[in-house]
Design a protein around this motif. Structure first.
Motif, short mmCIF file in Angstrom:
data_model
loop_
_atom_site.label_atom_id
_atom_site.label_comp_id
_atom_site.label_asym_id
_atom_site.label_seq_id
_atom_site.Cartn_x
_atom_site.Cartn_y
_atom_site.Cartn_z
N ALA A 139 41.40 -54.02 -37.60
CA ALA A 139 41.92 -53.00 -38.51
C ALA A 139 41.04 -52.96 -39.74
O ALA A 139 40.35 -53.93 -40.08
CB ALA A 139 43.37 -53.29 -38.90
N THR A 140 41.07 -51.84 -40.43
CA THR A 140 40.38 -51.72 -41.71
C THR A 140 40.95 -52.74 -42.69
O THR A 140 42.15 -53.01 -42.68
CB THR A 140 40.58 -50.30 -42.27
OG1 THR A 140 39.98 -49.36 -41.36
CG2 THR A 140 39.95 -50.13 -43.63
N PRO A 141 40.12 -53.36 -43.53
CA PRO A 141 40.66 -54.27 -44.54
C PRO A 141 41.83 -53.64 -45.31
O PRO A 141 41.76 -52.48 -45.75
CB PRO A 141 39.46 -54.52 -45.45
CG PRO A 141 38.28 -54.42 -44.54
CD PRO A 141 38.64 -53.30 -43.59
N GLY A 142 42.90 -54.39 -45.44
CA GLY A 142 44.13 -53.90 -46.04
C GLY A 142 45.20 -53.61 -45.01
O GLY A 142 46.38 -53.49 -45.35
N TYR A 143 44.79 -53.52 -43.72
CA TYR A 143 45.71 -53.16 -42.64
C TYR A 143 45.82 -54.30 -41.63
O TYR A 143 44.97 -55.19 -41.58
CB TYR A 143 45.26 -51.84 -41.99
CG TYR A 143 45.41 -50.69 -42.96
CD1 TYR A 143 46.55 -49.91 -42.96
CD2 TYR A 143 44.44 -50.45 -43.93
CE1 TYR A 143 46.72 -48.89 -43.88
CE2 TYR A 143 44.61 -49.44 -44.87
CZ TYR A 143 45.75 -48.66 -44.84
OH TYR A 143 45.93 -47.66 -45.77
N TYR A 175 40.04 -56.39 -49.22
CA TYR A 175 41.29 -56.19 -48.51
C TYR A 175 42.31 -55.42 -49.35
O TYR A 175 43.39 -55.08 -48.85
CB TYR A 175 41.85 -57.52 -48.01
CG TYR A 175 41.05 -58.03 -46.84
CD1 TYR A 175 41.36 -57.64 -45.54
CD2 TYR A 175 39.93 -58.83 -47.04
CE1 TYR A 175 40.59 -58.06 -44.47
CE2 TYR A 175 39.15 -59.25 -45.97
CZ TYR A 175 39.48 -58.86 -44.68
OH TYR A 175 38.70 -59.26 -43.62
N SER A 176 41.99 -55.15 -50.64
CA SER A 176 42.75 -54.15 -51.41
C SER A 176 41.73 -53.31 -52.15
O SER A 176 40.92 -52.62 -51.53
CB SER A 176 43.81 -54.79 -52.30
OG SER A 176 43.27 -55.66 -53.26
N ASP A 177 41.74 -53.38 -53.48
CA ASP A 177 40.82 -52.51 -54.23
C ASP A 177 39.64 -53.27 -54.82
O ASP A 177 38.96 -52.77 -55.70
CB ASP A 177 41.57 -51.77 -55.34
CG ASP A 177 42.19 -52.71 -56.37
OD1 ASP A 177 42.32 -53.92 -56.08
OD2 ASP A 177 42.55 -52.23 -57.45
N GLY A 178 39.41 -54.49 -54.36
CA GLY A 178 38.22 -55.22 -54.77
C GLY A 178 37.00 -54.75 -54.00
O GLY A 178 37.10 -53.98 -53.04
N HIS A 218 46.43 -56.49 -53.67
CA HIS A 218 47.56 -55.63 -53.97
C HIS A 218 48.35 -55.28 -52.70
O HIS A 218 47.81 -54.69 -51.76
CB HIS A 218 47.10 -54.32 -54.60
CG HIS A 218 46.49 -54.45 -55.95
ND1 HIS A 218 47.23 -54.61 -57.09
CD2 HIS A 218 45.20 -54.43 -56.36
CE1 HIS A 218 46.42 -54.68 -58.15
NE2 HIS A 218 45.18 -54.59 -57.72
N ASN A 219 49.63 -55.63 -52.67
CA ASN A 219 50.60 -55.08 -51.73
C ASN A 219 50.25 -55.25 -50.26
O ASN A 219 50.69 -54.47 -49.41
CB ASN A 219 50.81 -53.58 -52.01
CG ASN A 219 51.47 -53.34 -53.35
OD1 ASN A 219 51.97 -54.26 -53.97
ND2 ASN A 219 51.45 -52.10 -53.81
N THR A 220 49.47 -56.27 -49.96
CA THR A 220 49.16 -56.55 -48.56
C THR A 220 48.80 -58.02 -48.40
O THR A 220 48.22 -58.63 -49.30
CB THR A 220 48.01 -55.66 -48.05
OG1 THR A 220 47.75 -55.97 -46.67
CG2 THR A 220 46.74 -55.86 -48.86
N HIS A 221 49.14 -58.55 -47.25
CA HIS A 221 48.78 -59.92 -46.89
C HIS A 221 47.66 -59.93 -45.85
O HIS A 221 47.40 -60.96 -45.23
CB HIS A 221 50.00 -60.65 -46.35
CG HIS A 221 50.62 -60.01 -45.14
ND1 HIS A 221 51.18 -58.75 -45.16
CD2 HIS A 221 50.77 -60.45 -43.86
CE1 HIS A 221 51.64 -58.45 -43.96
NE2 HIS A 221 51.39 -59.45 -43.15
N SER A 222 47.00 -58.80 -45.67
CA SER A 222 46.04 -58.67 -44.57
C SER A 222 44.85 -59.61 -44.69
O SER A 222 44.20 -59.91 -43.69
CB SER A 222 45.56 -57.22 -44.49
OG SER A 222 44.86 -56.85 -45.67
N SER A 223 44.56 -60.08 -45.90
CA SER A 223 43.40 -60.97 -46.06
C SER A 223 43.68 -62.40 -45.61
O SER A 223 42.73 -63.18 -45.41
CB SER A 223 42.95 -60.99 -47.53
OG SER A 223 43.87 -61.72 -48.33
#
Length: 463
Positions: A84-88, A156-159, A183-188
């Motif tokens: 998935a795309t980072p963040g997803y 994985y967010s806005d970094g 931000h708002n995700t545990h995907s990392s």
């Protein structure tokens, strides 16, 4: 392919869910979106639209159907079983009604028109990888002072940095531990294991980014997701603060007086385990937060209740943001997640602008009694107390001693070598607590100077 269009007006809900159908046999979703950005008068907010994804399990608060969030950092993303795309979040693409989650961060007076394109890929789905997480222990030095930065962002967010780049910068900054806080995700979370080592403890968390302030979930169990879709008026924050603690984490309001839209902290501090008083380079909003935190210390003395320790973090996103500026220096029994959290929770810590700044802060009474940062010196009200500050790595800085009355002592500037010792004497009747600040010299004016370091307090007197 499906195209979804709509218009959001000023005053739209914080989150809008746009449904679409996923037919059987789909192995990949690819989503892209655009929205208009009309000119607006000076002082008026324009359009900014965040985006995320929920699957067929729905959009109920708690996030069972959560599949990712990129905020405003990306205009397109994909999700499939094996990637998935980072963040997803990778995982099966099951048939049913899925939802694009739109977050109209700000809406122009003309409204916000959007267009979303969802493309389907077919074929045999890949295998979802079993996540591997970093260990909760690194090679420590026993009971010692450990340096860390608990507010860091990646791609994985806005970094704009990878976990590998962040970890390399953390090591260069002399850090012993960090906390992932996208931000708002545990995907990392599964992507940090390769970056951990005997020399660097990597804790996992999230920056829970609500419309009424941001809070760090610090050191939660791997894979923990904390929902953010509520405001203070909804009276739901307590539920998610409990979730953070049940997942082994700390609740740390971030940059409480941040000036961006939605950054100001409005949930109160009743659920806080610590508070981020210093965020990134020292600025006026940090000065305001420091004053507010000091007032809370006074209230804790007056009301005979527990106090909230201070922290400092970089909130680094991209160049030129400096990882480890500032950093929280914690006295912990070892370099483990639990020991570092215990030290933070107890306030056995100080905040420094870099690895070059070190200090020792103690209070000594009669009969050999003494206390360090975050502790209490048990003395009678009229017993003489000697407060001692030892500093290194702070050329031309001044030392300030702060009590519940305010600043009661300011030293001469330290020598260019940056090392020195300051002593000040008081009693518990005169000072309910003492804390130390290390400030750079000011060129002109009444400002106290940019912060180089400050400590959590030492309390004086009988309980």
């Amino acid at each position: 392919m499906t195209t979804l269009r709509g218009t959001l007006l000023p005053g739209s809900p914080d989150f809008v869910y746009v449904p679409f159908e996923v037919p059987p046999g789909v192995s990949e979703l690819r989503v892209s979106y655009t929205y208009d950005k009309p000119s607006v008068p000076s002082g008026t907010t324009g359009n900014a639209l965040d985006i995320g994804l929920f699957d067929e399990r729905g959009t109920e608060l708690g996030g069972e159907g959560f599949r990712g969030w990129s905020g405003g950092a990306r205009t397109e993303f994909f999700v499939r079983a094996d990637d998935a795309t980072p963040g997803y979040i990778p995982g099966p693409v099951r048939p049913g009604t899925w939802y694009i989650a739109l977050g109209p961060y700000t809406v122009a007076p003309q409204g916000l028109s959007y267009e979303i394109t969802v493309a389907f890929g077919y074929g045999e789905p890949g295998e979802t990888p079993e996540p591997v997480y970093p260990p909760s222990r690194a090679r420590g030095r026993g009971r010692a002072w450990y340096r860390g930065d608990c507010h860091l962002h990646t791609w994985y967010s806005d970094g704009r940095r990878t976990p590998a780049e962040v970890a390399a910068l953390a090591r260069a900054a002399g850090l012993d531990f960090i906390n992932s806080s996208d931000h708002n995700t545990h995907s990392s979370h599964p992507h940090w294991a390769a970056e951990a080592g005997d020399d660097l403890l990597i804790m996992l968390g999230e920056e829970v980014t609500t419309r009424n302030g941001h809070v760090l979930a610090l050191g939660t169990e791997p894979g923990t997701f904390v929902d953010w879709r509520y405001r203070a008026r909804d009276n739901r924050f307590g539920r998610f603060a409990r979730l953070i603690r049940e997942a082994g984490g700390l609740v740390v309001p971030a940059h409480p007086h941040g000036t961006c839209v939605g950054c100001g902290w409005k949930f109160g501090f009743g659920e806080a385990d610590a508070v981020e008083v210093w965020n990134g380079p020292w600025t006026p909003d940090d000065e305001v937060t420091l004053a507010e935190w000091d007032n809370q210390l006074v209230a804790s003395v007056r009301e005979g209740r527990g106090w909230i320790p201070a922290m400092g973090d970089s909130d680094a996103h991209r160049d030129p943001d400096t990882v480890g500026m500032p950093q929280t220096v914690v006295l912990a029994d070892d370099l483990t997640r639990e020991a570092i959290q215990d030290g933070i929770r107890a306030g056995r810590s100080y905040i420094a602008e870099s690895k070059t700044v070190s200090l020792s802060f103690t209070a000594t009474g009669d009969k050999g009694r003494h206390a360090g940062i975050g502790e209490r010196l048990e003395v009678d009200g009229d017993t003489p107390v000697t407060v001692r500050v030892e500093v290194s790595g702070a050329p031309r800085c001044t030392v300030r001693i702060v009590t519940d009355q305010g600043v009661l002592f300011t030293s001469d500037p330290l020598p260019v070598a940056g090392s020195g010792t300051v002593e000040w004497r008081t009693t518990a009747s005169y000072a309910a607590y003492v804390r130390a600040e290390l400030r750079h010299e000011t060129a002109v004016g009444p400002l106290p100077g940019v912060m180089a370091a400050f400590t959590n307090p030492i309390f004086l007197g009988r309980r």
